[in-house]
Design an enzyme around this catalytic site. Structure first.
Site, PDB file in Angstrom:
ATOM      1  N   ARG A  71       0.843  -1.192   0.000  1.00 12.67           N
ATOM      2  CA  ARG A  71       0.000   0.000   0.000  1.00 12.67           C
ATOM      3  C   ARG A  71       0.882   1.248   0.000  1.00 12.67           C
ATOM      4  O   ARG A  71       1.060   1.910   1.022  1.00 12.67           O
ATOM      5  CB  ARG A  71      -0.931  -0.023   1.211  1.00 12.67           C
ATOM      6  CG  ARG A  71      -1.885  -1.214   1.195  1.00 12.67           C
ATOM      7  CD  ARG A  71      -2.613  -1.345   2.521  1.00 12.67           C
ATOM      8  NE  ARG A  71      -3.528  -2.481   2.521  1.00 12.67           N
ATOM      9  CZ  ARG A  71      -4.169  -2.925   3.609  1.00 12.67           C
ATOM     10  NH1 ARG A  71      -3.989  -2.320   4.785  1.00 12.67           N
ATOM     11  NH2 ARG A  71      -4.973  -3.960   3.533  1.00 12.67           N
ATOM     12  N   ASP A 112       2.397   4.950  -0.411  1.00 14.59           N
ATOM     13  CA  ASP A 112       1.844   6.236   0.001  1.00 14.59           C
ATOM     14  C   ASP A 112       1.658   7.171  -1.185  1.00 14.59           C
ATOM     15  O   ASP A 112       2.171   6.935  -2.281  1.00 14.59           O
ATOM     16  CB  ASP A 112       2.771   6.902   1.012  1.00 14.59           C
ATOM     17  CG  ASP A 112       2.845   6.149   2.329  1.00 14.59           C
ATOM     18  OD1 ASP A 112       1.875   5.448   2.662  1.00 14.59           O
ATOM     19  OD2 ASP A 112       3.874   6.266   3.023  1.00 14.59           O
ATOM     20  N   ARG A 151      11.700   5.567   3.912  1.00 10.95           N
ATOM     21  CA  ARG A 151      11.826   7.026   3.896  1.00 10.95           C
ATOM     22  C   ARG A 151      12.491   7.550   5.165  1.00 10.95           C
ATOM     23  O   ARG A 151      13.238   8.543   5.128  1.00 10.95           O
ATOM     24  CB  ARG A 151      10.454   7.663   3.682  1.00 10.95           C
ATOM     25  CG  ARG A 151       9.914   7.433   2.275  1.00 10.95           C
ATOM     26  CD  ARG A 151       8.425   7.749   2.159  1.00 10.95           C
ATOM     27  NE  ARG A 151       8.134   9.123   2.514  1.00 10.95           N
ATOM     28  CZ  ARG A 151       6.894   9.592   2.674  1.00 10.95           C
ATOM     29  NH1 ARG A 151       5.848   8.795   2.501  1.00 10.95           N
ATOM     30  NH2 ARG A 151       6.695  10.854   2.993  1.00 10.95           N
TER      31      ARG A 151
END
Length: 245
Positions: free
Chosen positions: A50, A52, A197
């Site tokens: 999923r 972002d 990230r």
């Protein structure tokens, strides 16, 4: 009834991530819409990752069930005539009825790209993070090496109540520099929310001299998100591949 697997590539710039959201256009919602129209029945895909908003993919995976007679391998071609140009199916095939893209053993590979130069390049702004200050790539590489293996990555993820186990295994991790582009590639058995990230945000601090490479060991032991760097922006991140074992 058959189960079909799709390999999906997309430019995530104009989408609010993968997962369906109210009043937002997502990759999942676009796949559902066009598959339902193509096959003449309600279709709901199940995605492997999923991603972002703003994150890209070359090899995300989705499955769906259909009673349509169209051969599974033809669905990719038909979908690519319907989907917007920033979403393309790379392959479609029939899989076992119990195949689930999230519950199988996999190796996922992500790449994060950093444009490290004096001025921004507008032609690369959607697919990399622009970073003005000079970065020590060798120190970043040394820091990244501490993450290879099985570790508790609690310091390097955004907390989610439903996630109890924050232990993951990184199989490979490396940094390459080609001109002014720095590419960070990480492969593992799974990734926590914002994990890549946040790793990148921490490596930026190492590369700029704020942390020494050895700090990565302390960070893992701390199990404290506040000890890590910022969450790097989404546009530099691409899901390259999900390999099923």
């Amino acid at each position: 009834m058959k189960r079909v697997k799709l390999i999906v590539a997309y430019d995530g710039t104009n989408y609010s991530g993968w997962q369906i959201q109210p009043n937002a256009v997502t990759i999942e919602s676009m796949l559902n819409l066009h598959l339902s129209e193509l096959l003449g029945e309600p279709i709901r895909v199940i995605g492997a990752s999923r991603t972002d908003a703003g994150v890209h993919a070359l090899g995300n995976v989705a499955v769906f069930d259909t009673s349509a007679r169209m051969p599974a391998e033809k669905i990719s071609y038909a979908m690519n005539t319907r989907l917007p140009q920033d979403i393309r199916i790379q392959d479609s095939c029939e899989v076992a009825a119990d195949f689930h893209p999230r519950f199988c053993k996999t190796i996922k590979t992500y790449e994060y790209r950093i444009l490290n130069r004096r001025f921004p390049d507008p032609t690369r702004r959607l697919y990399s993070l622009f970073y003005y200050y000079p970065l020590d790539v060798e120190n970043m590489r040394r820091a990244l090496a501490y993450l290879v293996g099985e570790h508790d990555f609690k310091s390097l993820c955004t907390h989610k109540e439903e996630v109890e186990n924050t232990v993951r295994t990184i199989y490979e991790a490396d940094i390459q520099k080609d001109g002014d582009m720095i590419s960070i590639r990480i492969s593992g058995n799974g990734f926590l929310y914002n994990m890549v990230r946040i790793i990148v945000g921490t490596l930026l601090r190492v590369g700029s001299g704020y942390y020494p490479p050895e700090y990565m060991q302390e960070l893992l032991a701390a199990k404290n998100r506040q000890a890590a760097g910022e969450t790097a922006p989404p546009q530099g991140l691409t899901l390259l591949e999900i390999r099923y074992l």
